[in-house]
Design an enzyme around this catalytic site. Structure first.
Site, mmCIF file in Angstrom:
data_model
loop_
_atom_site.group_PDB
_atom_site.id
_atom_site.type_symbol
_atom_site.label_atom_id
_atom_site.label_comp_id
_atom_site.label_asym_id
_atom_site.label_seq_id
_atom_site.Cartn_x
_atom_site.Cartn_y
_atom_site.Cartn_z
ATOM 1 N NE ARG A 31 -1.750 11.567 8.420
ATOM 2 C CZ ARG A 31 -1.701 12.882 8.630
ATOM 3 N NH1 ARG A 31 -2.808 13.499 8.959
ATOM 4 N NH2 ARG A 31 -0.589 13.546 8.498
ATOM 5 N NE ARG A 52 -7.435 4.348 5.707
ATOM 6 C CZ ARG A 52 -7.011 5.530 6.116
ATOM 7 N NH1 ARG A 52 -7.462 6.035 7.247
ATOM 8 N NH2 ARG A 52 -6.137 6.214 5.421
ATOM 9 C CB ILE A 98 7.138 6.651 14.940
ATOM 10 C CG1 ILE A 98 8.348 5.741 14.773
ATOM 11 C CG2 ILE A 98 6.792 7.408 13.658
ATOM 12 C CD1 ILE A 98 9.609 6.452 14.322
ATOM 13 C CB CYS A 156 -5.209 10.062 12.032
ATOM 14 S SG CYS A 156 -3.669 9.234 12.346
ATOM 15 C CE LYS A 203 -1.859 1.459 4.018
ATOM 16 N NZ LYS A 203 -1.642 2.867 4.411
ATOM 17 C CG ASN A 204 2.120 2.790 3.519
ATOM 18 O OD1 ASN A 204 0.974 3.058 3.146
ATOM 19 N ND2 ASN A 204 2.449 2.641 4.787
HETATM 20 C C1 EPZ Z 1 4.129 6.982 6.754
HETATM 21 O O1 EPZ Z 1 3.327 7.987 7.344
HETATM 22 C C2 EPZ Z 1 3.218 5.783 6.558
HETATM 23 N N1 EPZ Z 1 2.121 6.140 5.633
HETATM 24 C C3 EPZ Z 1 2.668 5.346 7.910
HETATM 25 O O2 EPZ Z 1 1.888 4.171 7.695
HETATM 26 C C4 EPZ Z 1 3.836 4.996 8.832
HETATM 27 O O3 EPZ Z 1 3.330 4.650 10.105
HETATM 28 C C5 EPZ Z 1 4.784 6.204 8.947
HETATM 29 O O4 EPZ Z 1 5.200 6.624 7.630
HETATM 30 C C6 EPZ Z 1 6.020 5.899 9.776
HETATM 31 O O5 EPZ Z 1 6.705 4.839 9.213
HETATM 32 C C7 EPZ Z 1 2.376 6.142 4.311
HETATM 33 O O6 EPZ Z 1 3.474 5.886 3.854
HETATM 34 C C8 EPZ Z 1 1.204 6.479 3.426
HETATM 35 P P1 EPZ Z 1 6.114 10.301 8.918
HETATM 36 P P2 EPZ Z 1 3.887 9.502 7.404
HETATM 37 O O7 EPZ Z 1 5.991 11.585 8.199
HETATM 38 O O8 EPZ Z 1 4.743 9.792 6.261
HETATM 39 C C9 EPZ Z 1 6.442 13.574 12.315
HETATM 40 C C10 EPZ Z 1 -0.057 2.863 7.723
HETATM 41 O O9 EPZ Z 1 -0.439 2.177 8.650
HETATM 42 N N2 EPZ Z 1 6.294 14.571 11.254
HETATM 43 O O10 EPZ Z 1 7.257 9.409 8.596
HETATM 44 O O11 EPZ Z 1 2.704 10.397 7.656
HETATM 45 C C11 EPZ Z 1 5.175 12.748 12.526
HETATM 46 O O12 EPZ Z 1 4.280 13.430 13.368
HETATM 47 C C12 EPZ Z 1 0.484 4.260 7.963
HETATM 48 O O13 EPZ Z 1 -0.043 2.486 6.539
HETATM 49 C C13 EPZ Z 1 6.335 15.918 11.576
HETATM 50 O O14 EPZ Z 1 6.478 16.302 12.737
HETATM 51 O O15 EPZ Z 1 4.766 9.473 8.713
HETATM 52 C C14 EPZ Z 1 5.713 11.484 13.125
HETATM 53 O O16 EPZ Z 1 5.885 11.692 14.505
HETATM 54 C C15 EPZ Z 1 0.161 4.702 9.374
HETATM 55 N N3 EPZ Z 1 6.199 16.845 10.577
HETATM 56 C C16 EPZ Z 1 7.078 11.320 12.468
HETATM 57 O O17 EPZ Z 1 7.404 12.607 11.920
HETATM 58 C C17 EPZ Z 1 6.043 16.471 9.264
HETATM 59 O O18 EPZ Z 1 5.953 17.357 8.390
HETATM 60 C C18 EPZ Z 1 7.128 10.309 11.333
HETATM 61 O O19 EPZ Z 1 6.046 10.599 10.479
HETATM 62 C C19 EPZ Z 1 6.006 15.095 8.959
HETATM 63 C C20 EPZ Z 1 6.144 14.161 9.968
#
Ligand code: EPZ
Length: 420
Positions: free
Chosen positions: A94, A398, A328, A118, A22-23
């Site tokens: 998202r 999803r 995370i 979320c 998916k990702n």
């Molecule tokens: C991706 O989400 C995945 N989704 C998530 O999978 C996964 O849990 C996550 O990466 C971590 O591996 C997709 O790839 C579609 P991040 P993403 O930006 O990109 C902070 C699933 O189950 N952050 O790597 O949204 C954030 O709050 C989903 O399929 C900021 O502060 O995650 C988090 O604490 C759930 N500012 C950390 O970074 C930003 O601008 C990592 O988030 C961006 C992120």
């Protein structure tokens, strides 16, 4: 809303095939905006999130065509007819934020609804926006929308404060058509980032270093279309590995890529599982009672946060105490309260959950809160004595293709009750 009813106690035995990731599919679908030619994606999973992304791309002007029996989806943007990703779509997924970079790169303008938080956290996108500004974009927030514009994005050296998967992917895509070279530092190293870069390079992009923390992108004038096969989903694979572990069963997870699952394999072996790595997948043999282990979720190649909930279910029945540290997301323990309803003994405090393993779980009505929490509850239900009713299973749809069918084929007693 549909619910799923599981009667626990069966060992799961047999073979299951992992669907496309998916990702990986989501960013690659968004990247079709970067060309006027057709992109043909193979091994695309049938998931709600994929359908939402397809709807979003169509709303922007894409022509899409499924070859259903082959999990093949073709997308072509002859032109971009609309520059707005509307709230009603973004609020359901998202990952819609992934059209921001490509829209800016192709059209010089974008209006994308700010994704809200979320169940697992606030999940801001500030790092995406700051990085695009460093490439010369003008970005402002208006009535809950990101309004961005740029004559032509300029390459720059950008360092992410925090490793962000979709942030890295957004900038990777934006930089492919920018003027000059972009260096992304502290980039996410997830396999899905590497897969996106691979697919972009197949279409004429010049990206080096994807999969490491420093990625260099030399901007080009155009990308072609192309054909790309999506890699197997490592989180779906991991979920079935835990299903073998928690039921003391034996499952061959076909197409699982061992190289993407190193930390999970290590941890499951520590609990006592036997795992045999083969070229076509991996065989997981569970034991009657797993041993407790400590888990800390980290950016790849550390232990994946998307497997934390599933491991908590397994460790709930372990012989011993386990400490789970979630680094995370700030509120990714919602499944703990539901596992407690099934008899688990879990204390959560901030980033930590202390799981004191119990001999038995018992079936109970429980509520899914997010995608991976739903998987966690199903896994616990497979082990629990009696019947578990899991509500709000739309979360499951999803990210898992036909999970009831796949689990039933392994011997699980699981049915979905469709509710209008
Ligand atoms: C991706 O989400 C995945 N989704 C998530 O999978 C996964 O849990 C996550 O990466 C971590 O591996 C997709 O790839 C579609 P991040 P993403 O930006 O990109 C902070 C699933 O189950 N952050 O790597 O949204 C954030 O709050 C989903 O399929 C900021 O502060 O995650 C988090 O604490 C759930 N500012 C950390 O970074 C930003 O601008 C990592 O988030 C961006 C992120």
């Amino acid at each position: 809303m549909d619910k799923v009813i599981v009667t626990g106690g069966n060992r799961l035995v047999g073979e299951v095939a992992v669907s496309g990731a998916k990702n990986a599919a989501l960013p690659i679908l968004a990247s079709t905006l970067l060309s006027t030619e057709e992109c043909r994606l193979l091994n695309v999973p049938y998931l709600m999130d994929i359908a939402t992304m397809e709807r979003l791309l169509s709303c922007l002007g894409a022509k899409t065509q499924w070859e259903k029996q082959k999990h093949t989806l073709s997308v072509r943007f002859d032109q971009v007819e609309n520059l707005e990703a509307p709230y009603e779509l973004v609020k359901t997924m998202r990952a819609s934020i992934l059209v921001l970079g490509p829209l800016l790169a192709r059209c010089g303008k974008a209006r994308v609804s700010l994704p809200g938080g979320c169940a697992i956290g606030a999940r801001p996108v500030n790092l995406h926006l700051a990085a695009l500004e460093q490439m010369g974009a003008e970005v402002r927030i208006e009535h809950g929308y990101i309004v961005a514009s740029s004559k032509r994005l300029r390459g720059n050296r950008i360092r992410f404060d925090v490793s962000t998967v979709t942030g890295t992917e957004n900038l990777l895509m934006a930089a492919t058509l920018a003027a000059g070279t972009t260096i992304l530092e502290n980039a996410a190293r997830e396999p899905e980032v590497e897969e996106l870069a691979r697919s972009l390079n197949e279409r004429g992009a010049k990206i080096r270093g994807a999969g490491t923390e420093t990625i260099e992108i030399e901007g080009v004038d155009r990308l072609t279309g192309g054909s790309h096969r999506i890699m197997p989903d490592r989180i779906e694979a991991g979920t079935f590995m835990v299903a073998a572990a928690i039921t003391g069963g034996e499952i061959f997870v076909r197409s699982a890529l061992c190289g993407h699952l190193r930390d999970l394999i290590l941890k499951l072996r520590e609990t006592g599982c036997e795992i045999r790595e083969e070229s076509e997948g991996l065989l997981v043999k569970g034991v009657r009672r797993p041993k407790g282990v400590d888990i800390t979720s980290l950016p790849y190649p550390g232990f994946p946060t998307d497997m934390q909930a599933q491991m908590m279910a397994l460790l709930s029945v372990a012989d011993g105490t386990s400490v789970i540290t979630e680094t995370i997301f700030e509120s990714r323990f919602q499944h703990a309260a539901e596992l407690r309803r099934m008899g688990a003994f879990i204390k959560t405090e901030g980033k930590q959950a202390v799981v004191s393993g119990v001999e038995h779980l018992t079936g109970a009505p429980v509520m899914a809160s997010d995608l991976r929490a739903s998987a966690s509850l199903i896994l616990a239900a497979l082990r629990a004595e009696g019947e578990t009713e899991i509500l709000r299973v739309y979360h499951l749809d999803r990210g898992y293709e036909k999970i009831e069918e796949k689990l039933s084929s392994l011997g699980a007693k699981i049915v979905r009750i469709k509710e209008n």
